[in-house]
Design a protein around this motif. Structure first.
Motif, mmCIF file in Angstrom:
data_model
loop_
_atom_site.group_PDB
_atom_site.id
_atom_site.type_symbol
_atom_site.label_atom_id
_atom_site.label_comp_id
_atom_site.label_asym_id
_atom_site.label_seq_id
_atom_site.Cartn_x
_atom_site.Cartn_y
_atom_site.Cartn_z
ATOM 1 N N TYR A 59 0.886 -1.233 -0.062
ATOM 2 C CA TYR A 59 0.281 -0.095 -0.130
ATOM 3 C C TYR A 59 0.879 1.224 0.067
ATOM 4 C CZ TYR A 59 -3.608 -3.305 1.397
ATOM 5 O OH TYR A 59 -4.567 -4.432 1.500
ATOM 6 N N THR A 68 -7.991 -1.697 1.946
ATOM 7 C CA THR A 68 -7.779 -3.092 1.771
ATOM 8 C C THR A 68 -7.876 -3.320 0.288
ATOM 9 O OG1 THR A 68 -8.298 -3.183 4.162
ATOM 10 C CG2 THR A 68 -8.095 -5.378 2.781
ATOM 11 N N SER A 70 -8.277 -6.914 -2.212
ATOM 12 C CA SER A 70 -8.416 -8.081 -2.015
ATOM 13 C C SER A 70 -8.784 -8.726 -3.528
ATOM 14 C CB SER A 70 -9.420 -8.489 -0.946
ATOM 15 O OG SER A 70 -10.718 -7.801 -1.445
#
Length: 119
Positions: A59, A68, A70
């Motif tokens: 990040y 986040t 995914s």
């Protein structure tokens, strides 16, 4: 080949959004996936990256602890969960697919989705 982002919109500071990027036309599971963003008058910057098999993510310092990334290889989709949004997160967010084998590189961009954080 298509990368189609969705989920952008207008949100108040402190709010949350979940971006999705649906991929088609290539072997999604073989590609690392990233989210970039570009604010008006600024260069495009890397926000988050996830490797082809999932696992270790990376990040930008500005979003660590709030965003986040995914992926679901069964659905050919990558996500970006964005929490505690700030006005400085306002930008067009782009999905990016990348695969490199030795000196060969394949990469694709989505068309972008606007995220606006404002009260």
């Amino acid at each position: 080949v298509q990368l189609v982002e969705s989920g952008g919109g207008l949100v108040q500071p402190g709010g949350s959004l979940r971006l999705s990027c649906a991929a088609s036309g290539f072997t999604f599971s073989s590609y690392a996936m990233s989210w970039y963003r570009q604010a008006p008058g600024k260069e495009r910057e890397l926000v988050a990256t996830i490797p082809s098999g999932g696992g270790s993510t990376d990040y930008a310092d500005s979003v660590k602890g709030r965003f986040t990334i995914s992926r679901d290889n069964a659905k050919n989709t990558v996500y970006l969960q964005m929490n505690s949004l700030k006005p400085g997160d306002t930008a067009v967010y782009f999905c990016y697919a990348n695969k490199q084998i030795m000196t060969w590189t394949w990469d694709y961009w989505g068309q972008g989705t606007q995220v606006t954080v404002s009260s």
